[in-house]
Design a protein around this motif. Structure first.
Motif, PDB file in Angstrom:
ATOM      1  N   MET A 159       0.886  -1.202   0.017  1.00 27.20           N
ATOM      2  CA  MET A 159      -0.033  -0.048   0.009  1.00 27.20           C
ATOM      3  C   MET A 159       0.949   1.373   0.042  1.00 27.20           C
ATOM      4  O   MET A 159       1.824   1.346   1.024  1.00 27.20           O
ATOM      5  CB  MET A 159      -0.875   0.008   1.278  1.00 27.20           C
ATOM      6  N   LEU A 160       0.848   1.928  -1.153  1.00 25.24           N
ATOM      7  CA  LEU A 160       1.562   3.246  -1.288  1.00 25.24           C
ATOM      8  C   LEU A 160       0.814   4.447  -1.236  1.00 25.24           C
ATOM      9  O   LEU A 160      -0.064   4.392  -1.772  1.00 25.24           O
ATOM     10  CB  LEU A 160       2.177   3.115  -2.705  1.00 25.24           C
ATOM     11  N   THR A 161       1.239   5.136  -0.021  1.00 21.14           N
ATOM     12  CA  THR A 161       0.278   6.332   0.071  1.00 21.14           C
ATOM     13  C   THR A 161       1.114   7.591   0.239  1.00 21.14           C
ATOM     14  O   THR A 161       2.443   7.690   0.611  1.00 21.14           O
ATOM     15  CB  THR A 161      -0.720   6.102   1.391  1.00 21.14           C
ATOM     16  N   GLY A 162       0.575   8.807  -0.104  1.00 18.07           N
ATOM     17  CA  GLY A 162       1.280  10.213  -0.180  1.00 18.07           C
ATOM     18  C   GLY A 162       0.750  11.013  -0.975  1.00 18.07           C
ATOM     19  O   GLY A 162      -0.574  10.753  -1.326  1.00 18.07           O
ATOM     20  N   VAL A 163       0.951  12.452  -1.063  1.00 16.86           N
ATOM     21  CA  VAL A 163       0.315  13.416  -1.627  1.00 16.86           C
ATOM     22  C   VAL A 163       0.481  13.204  -3.171  1.00 16.86           C
ATOM     23  O   VAL A 163       1.233  12.086  -3.547  1.00 16.86           O
ATOM     24  CB  VAL A 163       0.627  14.689  -1.225  1.00 16.86           C
ATOM     25  N   ARG A 164      -0.174  13.966  -3.897  1.00 17.96           N
ATOM     26  CA  ARG A 164      -0.031  13.809  -5.252  1.00 17.96           C
ATOM     27  C   ARG A 164       1.376  14.110  -5.848  1.00 17.96           C
ATOM     28  O   ARG A 164       2.036  15.150  -5.303  1.00 17.96           O
ATOM     29  CB  ARG A 164      -1.191  14.709  -5.991  1.00 17.96           C
ATOM     30  N   GLY A 165       1.878  13.342  -6.647  1.00 13.04           N
ATOM     31  CA  GLY A 165       3.140  13.707  -7.483  1.00 13.04           C
ATOM     32  C   GLY A 165       4.324  13.328  -6.728  1.00 13.04           C
ATOM     33  O   GLY A 165       5.379  13.768  -7.176  1.00 13.04           O
ATOM     34  N   VAL A 166       4.253  12.547  -5.815  1.00 11.72           N
ATOM     35  CA  VAL A 166       5.514  12.025  -5.083  1.00 11.72           C
ATOM     36  C   VAL A 166       6.016  10.663  -5.389  1.00 11.72           C
ATOM     37  O   VAL A 166       7.216  10.255  -5.036  1.00 11.72           O
ATOM     38  CB  VAL A 166       5.248  12.074  -3.443  1.00 11.72           C
ATOM     39  N   GLY A 167       5.228  10.202  -6.407  1.00 14.44           N
ATOM     40  CA  GLY A 167       5.945   8.848  -6.954  1.00 14.44           C
ATOM     41  C   GLY A 167       5.392   7.412  -6.660  1.00 14.44           C
ATOM     42  O   GLY A 167       5.963   6.681  -6.705  1.00 14.44           O
ATOM     43  N   LYS A 168       3.938   7.610  -6.355  1.00 16.02           N
ATOM     44  CA  LYS A 168       3.331   6.281  -5.724  1.00 16.02           C
ATOM     45  C   LYS A 168       3.301   5.219  -6.982  1.00 16.02           C
ATOM     46  O   LYS A 168       3.760   4.281  -6.777  1.00 16.02           O
ATOM     47  CB  LYS A 168       1.988   6.698  -5.165  1.00 16.02           C
ATOM     48  N   THR A 169       2.730   5.836  -8.028  1.00 18.87           N
ATOM     49  CA  THR A 169       2.614   4.828  -9.304  1.00 18.87           C
ATOM     50  C   THR A 169       3.970   4.652  -9.759  1.00 18.87           C
ATOM     51  O   THR A 169       4.196   3.485 -10.401  1.00 18.87           O
ATOM     52  CB  THR A 169       1.773   5.572 -10.325  1.00 18.87           C
ATOM     53  N   THR A 170       4.640   5.433  -9.772  1.00 20.43           N
ATOM     54  CA  THR A 170       6.143   5.251 -10.439  1.00 20.43           C
ATOM     55  C   THR A 170       6.703   4.045  -9.566  1.00 20.43           C
ATOM     56  O   THR A 170       7.663   3.308  -9.955  1.00 20.43           O
ATOM     57  CB  THR A 170       7.037   6.504 -10.651  1.00 20.43           C
ATOM     58  N   LEU A 195       4.901   7.701   1.477  1.00 21.84           N
ATOM     59  CA  LEU A 195       5.893   8.541   0.532  1.00 21.84           C
ATOM     60  C   LEU A 195       5.721   9.807   1.001  1.00 21.84           C
ATOM     61  O   LEU A 195       4.556  10.408   1.135  1.00 21.84           O
ATOM     62  CB  LEU A 195       5.545   8.325  -0.978  1.00 21.84           C
ATOM     63  N   LYS A 196       6.875  10.314   1.758  1.00 24.03           N
ATOM     64  CA  LYS A 196       6.883  11.913   2.200  1.00 24.03           C
ATOM     65  C   LYS A 196       7.030  12.731   1.011  1.00 24.03           C
ATOM     66  O   LYS A 196       7.313  12.499  -0.134  1.00 24.03           O
ATOM     67  CB  LYS A 196       8.056  11.912   3.282  1.00 24.03           C
ATOM     68  N   ARG A 197       6.523  14.018   1.507  1.00 29.84           N
ATOM     69  CA  ARG A 197       6.793  15.243   0.745  1.00 29.84           C
ATOM     70  C   ARG A 197       8.191  15.403   0.362  1.00 29.84           C
ATOM     71  O   ARG A 197       9.018  15.101   1.334  1.00 29.84           O
ATOM     72  CB  ARG A 197       6.306  16.468   1.095  1.00 29.84           C
ATOM     73  N   VAL A 198       8.707  15.739  -0.931  1.00 30.57           N
ATOM     74  CA  VAL A 198      10.030  15.723  -1.236  1.00 30.57           C
ATOM     75  C   VAL A 198      10.452  17.052  -0.753  1.00 30.57           C
ATOM     76  O   VAL A 198       9.771  18.209  -0.902  1.00 30.57           O
ATOM     77  CB  VAL A 198      10.167  15.722  -2.654  1.00 30.57           C
ATOM     78  N   PRO A 199      11.500  17.080   0.106  1.00 29.29           N
ATOM     79  CA  PRO A 199      12.214  18.464   0.548  1.00 29.29           C
ATOM     80  C   PRO A 199      12.318  19.482  -0.338  1.00 29.29           C
ATOM     81  O   PRO A 199      12.658  19.148  -1.599  1.00 29.29           O
ATOM     82  CB  PRO A 199      13.429  17.840   1.453  1.00 29.29           C
ATOM     83  N   GLN A 200      12.225  20.737   0.003  1.00 22.09           N
ATOM     84  CA  GLN A 200      12.361  21.721  -1.035  1.00 22.09           C
ATOM     85  C   GLN A 200      13.930  21.845  -1.629  1.00 22.09           C
ATOM     86  O   GLN A 200      13.994  22.020  -2.673  1.00 22.09           O
ATOM     87  CB  GLN A 200      12.263  23.062  -0.279  1.00 22.09           C
ATOM     88  N   GLU A 201      14.828  21.628  -0.736  1.00 23.13           N
ATOM     89  CA  GLU A 201      16.226  21.758  -1.399  1.00 23.13           C
ATOM     90  C   GLU A 201      16.276  20.312  -2.188  1.00 23.13           C
ATOM     91  O   GLU A 201      17.229  20.885  -3.126  1.00 23.13           O
ATOM     92  CB  GLU A 201      17.220  21.428  -0.195  1.00 23.13           C
ATOM     93  N   THR A 202      16.070  19.279  -2.074  1.00 24.42           N
ATOM     94  CA  THR A 202      16.027  18.310  -3.071  1.00 24.42           C
ATOM     95  C   THR A 202      15.291  18.625  -4.217  1.00 24.42           C
ATOM     96  O   THR A 202      15.935  18.224  -5.427  1.00 24.42           O
ATOM     97  CB  THR A 202      15.429  17.098  -2.400  1.00 24.42           C
ATOM     98  N   LEU A 203      14.170  19.114  -4.385  1.00 24.02           N
ATOM     99  CA  LEU A 203      13.439  19.571  -5.475  1.00 24.02           C
ATOM    100  C   LEU A 203      14.449  20.631  -6.405  1.00 24.02           C
ATOM    101  O   LEU A 203      14.606  20.558  -7.588  1.00 24.02           O
ATOM    102  CB  LEU A 203      12.188  20.173  -5.256  1.00 24.02           C
TER     103      LEU A 203
END
Length: 589
Positions: free
Chosen positions: A54-65, A192-200
């Motif tokens: 079960m992969l959970t997280g906000v949109r666009g963090v890479g669940k389907t990927t 799946l956590k939100r990607v940090p701003q520095e990483t983005l």
């Protein structure tokens, strides 16, 4: 012989957006999910592979990927076709290529948002019992699984708990709370956590370099901040920014595209608001609006800035990752502003944002929200104001220093001027004197009636039996209809009004009748006395059909506790207001 016509040139391949072009294909290129990647790597390396994820997280963090990468890792056979499950898929075998291109027959993707019914799940369950055609595992990827109906979830439970060994389930959802616990308990969950701003910022910079696009560091920071932890959202905005700038992207273009205000201008606006300079605030907001800033985004930036300054006040190390000038400015504001001012600003900005989102004119609503904040940002808390008034002094401002003299608008405005320190004579004229302590229970009720506490007066009159009452102490027996918090409320309000400590306690003793019962008894006695008065009898005899309606003593107050005899009567009215006949007894009719 007819001449062969030349066919049209092959069209150029269609453009692929950055979010698809740079989608990760293995664990090494997955951004910002190191903890999950480490767990999955260890599980695959040791062969401890769960049957459902079960992969959970906000949109666009890479669940389907991530689900597709897991499918590749489980089915990769290596370049020579003899390999097993691996944490680093080769990307060249037939299984890896087919899964990457979304055409593998044994990797079934299902969108639960469009296929929510039990018939869709029945079709899936029917296919589970068949072995994979060419892959090692048959993998079912169900996106937005929380959209399945209750019947569909129930139909899936048994198969999900005991699937065949050749089947793996990979679920993705943005609403984990909507997934039944019976399903969650059968899955291995990854958040799946939100990607940090520095990483983005680093990731977007690499993609811009690969695309041969010149982009400023400040523009990358703005895009990463607007992405709010979502890689896909950030790449979509980067794609738009590249098109907007024609291959060269700077911060001004990104602000224009996103409707953002300059960070330095937001800082200046925040300082003016907290200083209470309403005219300057209105002017600055208008200039920002004219330059393309959305009023809603301006209020959101002010909210984010308020939170940031509050964090700096609580933990100064929180500014370590920001620019030097911005960090110095934030620390200076945190030192000047009190915690009460910051929390009050947060509350008012949050309410103003809600009003602005719902208002027909966002600019006007944002102006009103900021003007309101100008006039209250520098005021003391209600507790401090009340304490200062009770101590006979002026009310101090909430900040470290008293607010400057008002300039017509701002500085906390006229309200702050009214609450500024005043001469002793003015304070003496404005501050209300402390109430004298009630001497008995009737005077207590009279005090509550004077203070317009109608509900408490009603309870004290109808549902309370006095057991003992003296200055500083009330003991009573409440009836079931009395409020459960009556004792603490009596103690708090009497202590506040009289300036001394009062103790209110509940007793099991019988006590006296309620005040309303005492009042009825005295009214009956007074009526009986009046009905036996000679003058009254003569009037009733002279006017047949007349009757006695109301009996009231001279000078008696028309209040709820009047007639009980415990409250000293106020000064009687002037003599000319009394009836001329001195023979009338102590009742008027």
């Amino acid at each position: 012989m007819a001449q062969a016509t030349k066919g049209p040139e092959d069209p150029a391949p269609p453009y692929r957006v950055l979010a698809r072009k740079y989608r990760p294909v293995d664990f090494t290129t997955l951004v910002g999910q190191e903890a999950m990647v480490r767990t999955l790597r260890n599980a695959i390396a040791t062969g401890r592979i769960a049957h459902a994820f079960m992969l959970t997280g906000v949109r666009g963090v890479g669940k389907t990927t991530t689900a597709r990468i897991i499918a590749r890792a489980l089915n990769c056979v290596g370049p020579d076709g003899t390999g097993g499950p691996t944490v680093d898929p080769c990307g060249v075998c037939d299984n890896c290529k087919a899964i990457t291109e979304d055409r593998h027959v044994d990797v079934i993707e299902m969108d639960a948002a469009s296929r929510t019914g039990i018939d869709d799940v029945r079709e899936l369950i029917e296919g589970v019992r068949y072995r994979p055609v060419s892959a090692r595992y048959k993998v079912y990827i169900i996106d937005e699984v929380h959209m399945l109906s209750e019947k569909a979830f129930n139909a899936l439970l048994k198969t999900l708990e005991e699937p065949p060994p050749h089947v793996k389930f990979l679920f993705a959802t943005t609403e984990i709370r909507k997934v039944p616990v019976t399903v969650l308990s059968r899955c291995q969950r990854f958040d799946l956590k939100r990607v940090p701003q520095e990483t983005l910022v680093e990731h977007f910079g690499k993609i811009a370099q690969a695309e041969k696009v010149e982009i400023s560091p400040e523009a990358l920071t703005l895009l990463a901040r607007a992405a709010d932890g979502s890689v896909r959202d950030g790449l979509s905005m980067l794609d738009q920014a590249i098109a907007h700038g024609g291959g060269v992207v700077d911060a001004a273009q990104v602000r224009d595209m996103l409707g953002l205000a300059d960070r330095s201008r937001v800082l200046e606006l925040f300082e003016k608001v907290m200083r209470g300079d309403a005219p300057a605030v209105v002017t600055a907001l208008g200039e920002m609006h004219d330059s393309g800033a959305d009023p809603v985004v301006v209020l959101q930036d002010l909210l984010e800035l308020t939170h940031w300054v509050t964090r700096l006040k609580v933990a100064p190390d929180a500014a370590a990752s920001t620019a030097d000038t911005e960090r110095a400015q934030g620390l200076a504001m945190a030192a000047k502003l009190s915690m009460a001012s910051l929390t009050r600003a947060w509350t008012l900005l949050l309410k103003g944002l809600q009003e602005t989102l719902a208002a027909p004119s966002p600019l006007r609503a944002a102006e009103m929200a900021l003007i309101r904040l100008c006039y209250v940002a520098d005021l003391p808390s209600p507790g401090d104001a009340l304490k200062a008034l009770q101590n006979g002094g002026g009310v101090p401002a909430a900040g470290a220093a008293p607010p400057p003299a008002p300039r017509g608008n701002g500085g906390g405005g006229a309200a702050a001027a009214r609450l500024a320190p005043q001469p002793a004579t003015a304070v003496a004229a404005q501050a209300a004197p402390a109430m004298p302590a009630p001497r008995n229970f009737t005077e207590v009720v009279a005090l509550f009636e004077t203070r317009r506490e109608a509900r408490l007066v009603h309870s004290l009159m109808h549902h309370v039996h006095e057991v003992r009452c003296e200055p500083g102490l009330i003991e009573f027996r409440p009836e079931p209809k009395a409020p459960t918090d009556l004792a603490p409320r009596l103690s708090e309000l009497l202590s506040q009004w009289t300036g001394r400590r009062w103790i209110a306690s509940v007793s099991s003793a019988e006590g006296k009748p309620t005040l309303i019962q005492q009042k009825a008894t005295k009214a009956d006695d007074l009526r009986s006395s009046a009905e036996n008065n000679e003058l009254v009898l003569a009037i009733l005899k002279t006017f047949p059909g007349a009757k006695l309606d109301t009996v009231r003593r001279k000078g008696e107050q028309t209040s709820l506790v009047s007639g009980l005899g415990d409250i000293p009567a106020e000064e009687p009215p002037p003599a000319e207001e009394y009836p001329a006949d001195d023979d009338i007894p102590e009742s008027e009719y």
